[in-house]
Design a protein around this motif. Sequence first.
Motif, short mmCIF file in Angstrom:
data_model
loop_
_atom_site.label_atom_id
_atom_site.label_comp_id
_atom_site.label_asym_id
_atom_site.label_seq_id
_atom_site.Cartn_x
_atom_site.Cartn_y
_atom_site.Cartn_z
N THR A 45 44.67 56.96 21.93
CA THR A 45 45.26 56.93 23.27
C THR A 45 44.15 56.60 24.26
OG1 THR A 45 46.88 58.60 22.67
CG2 THR A 45 46.49 58.27 25.01
N LEU A 46 44.39 55.61 25.07
CA LEU A 46 43.40 55.17 26.05
C LEU A 46 43.67 55.84 27.39
CD1 LEU A 46 41.12 53.26 26.95
CD2 LEU A 46 42.88 51.54 27.38
N LYS A 47 42.68 56.54 27.91
CA LYS A 47 42.76 57.11 29.25
C LYS A 47 41.81 56.30 30.11
CE LYS A 47 44.18 61.61 27.80
NZ LYS A 47 43.95 63.04 27.81
N LEU A 48 42.39 55.52 30.98
CA LEU A 48 41.64 54.57 31.78
C LEU A 48 41.46 55.12 33.19
CD1 LEU A 48 40.51 51.66 31.96
CD2 LEU A 48 42.82 50.96 32.59
N ASP A 49 40.21 55.29 33.61
CA ASP A 49 39.88 55.75 34.95
C ASP A 49 39.39 54.52 35.72
OD1 ASP A 49 39.51 57.45 37.08
OD2 ASP A 49 37.59 58.21 36.37
N ALA A 50 40.32 53.84 36.37
CA ALA A 50 40.03 52.54 36.99
C ALA A 50 39.85 52.69 38.49
CB ALA A 50 41.15 51.55 36.69
N ASP A 51 38.84 52.03 39.03
CA ASP A 51 38.57 52.02 40.47
C ASP A 51 39.55 51.08 41.16
OD1 ASP A 51 37.56 51.97 43.03
OD2 ASP A 51 35.59 51.20 42.46
N VAL A 52 40.36 51.62 42.05
CA VAL A 52 41.34 50.81 42.79
C VAL A 52 41.00 50.74 44.27
CG1 VAL A 52 43.18 51.23 41.13
CG2 VAL A 52 42.93 52.74 43.11
N SER A 53 39.78 51.10 44.63
CA SER A 53 39.40 51.17 46.05
C SER A 53 39.46 49.81 46.74
CB SER A 53 38.00 51.79 46.20
OG SER A 53 37.04 51.01 45.53
N ALA A 54 39.33 48.71 45.99
CA ALA A 54 39.38 47.38 46.60
C ALA A 54 40.82 46.88 46.80
CB ALA A 54 38.61 46.38 45.74
N LEU A 55 41.80 47.63 46.28
CA LEU A 55 43.19 47.22 46.40
C LEU A 55 43.81 47.78 47.68
CD1 LEU A 55 44.37 47.86 42.74
CD2 LEU A 55 43.59 45.71 43.75
N GLY A 56 44.65 46.99 48.31
CA GLY A 56 45.34 47.44 49.51
C GLY A 56 46.42 48.45 49.19
N CYS A 57 46.93 49.12 50.21
CA CYS A 57 48.00 50.10 50.04
C CYS A 57 49.34 49.38 49.96
CB CYS A 57 47.98 51.09 51.20
SG CYS A 57 46.51 52.12 51.20
N SER A 58 49.76 49.10 48.74
CA SER A 58 51.01 48.41 48.48
C SER A 58 51.31 48.47 46.98
CB SER A 58 50.93 46.94 48.94
OG SER A 58 49.96 46.25 48.20
N MET A 59 52.31 47.73 46.54
CA MET A 59 52.65 47.64 45.12
C MET A 59 51.64 46.74 44.42
SD MET A 59 54.96 48.30 42.66
CE MET A 59 56.60 48.52 43.28
N HIS A 60 51.22 47.14 43.21
CA HIS A 60 50.25 46.37 42.43
C HIS A 60 50.68 46.33 40.97
CE1 HIS A 60 47.29 46.12 45.64
NE2 HIS A 60 47.61 47.38 45.93
N THR A 61 50.03 45.46 40.21
CA THR A 61 50.24 45.40 38.77
C THR A 61 48.91 45.62 38.06
OG1 THR A 61 49.97 43.00 38.77
CG2 THR A 61 52.22 43.85 38.84
N LEU A 62 48.98 46.32 36.95
CA LEU A 62 47.85 46.51 36.06
C LEU A 62 48.20 45.80 34.77
CD1 LEU A 62 45.21 47.96 35.07
CD2 LEU A 62 46.74 49.77 34.26
N HIS A 63 47.34 44.87 34.34
CA HIS A 63 47.52 44.15 33.08
C HIS A 63 46.43 44.64 32.13
CE1 HIS A 63 50.03 41.36 35.36
NE2 HIS A 63 49.07 41.36 36.26
N ILE A 64 46.82 44.94 30.89
CA ILE A 64 45.84 45.42 29.91
C ILE A 64 46.12 44.78 28.55
CG2 ILE A 64 47.18 47.50 29.36
CD1 ILE A 64 44.37 48.91 29.08
N GLN A 65 45.02 44.46 27.85
CA GLN A 65 45.10 43.89 26.50
C GLN A 65 44.16 44.65 25.59
OE1 GLN A 65 44.09 39.71 27.51
NE2 GLN A 65 45.75 39.23 26.10
N VAL A 66 44.51 44.68 24.31
CA VAL A 66 43.66 45.28 23.28
C VAL A 66 43.48 44.27 22.16
CG1 VAL A 66 43.47 47.16 21.60
CG2 VAL A 66 44.44 47.59 23.86
N LYS A 67 42.27 44.22 21.63
CA LYS A 67 41.95 43.31 20.52
C LYS A 67 42.28 44.01 19.21
CE LYS A 67 38.29 40.67 20.93
NZ LYS A 67 36.89 40.19 20.90
N ASP A 68 42.96 43.28 18.30
CA ASP A 68 43.31 43.88 17.02
C ASP A 68 42.16 43.80 16.02
OD1 ASP A 68 43.32 41.33 15.84
OD2 ASP A 68 45.51 41.16 15.85
N SER A 69 42.39 44.32 14.83
CA SER A 69 41.33 44.37 13.81
C SER A 69 40.92 42.99 13.31
CB SER A 69 41.78 45.24 12.64
OG SER A 69 42.98 44.73 12.08
N ASN A 70 41.71 41.95 13.61
CA ASN A 70 41.36 40.58 13.24
C ASN A 70 40.62 39.85 14.36
OD1 ASN A 70 42.60 40.73 10.68
ND2 ASN A 70 44.59 40.40 11.63
#
Length: 88
Positions: A45-70
């Motif tokens: 389980t990934l617990k991501l502590d991401a800095d969002v201080s540069a983002l404005g106060c509004s709706m945003h999207t977070l995109h995340i990818q993980v590399k598989d064993s190949n």
Amino acid sequence: MQKKLLVALLACLQGTAWGQAAYEYRYWFDGDESTQQSGTSLEKTLKLDADVSALGCSMHTLHIQVKDSNGVWGSPQTRFFTRVPGKT
């Protein structure tokens, strides 16, 4: 004080093999890959502590990818969140 976003995402949603010793991940905000950050994790389980201080106060999207064993990046997973004024 930096504003932080805590996101818990299951690695299995990213197509990561459970038996893998470590996996690489990367994430970015609002479709802007110049904000991309990356790392590795030994946890299922990934617990991501991401800095969002540069983002404005509004709706945003977070995109995340993980590399598989190949060594292949899985499809990006997208989550929506709102940054509210005065909230950390």
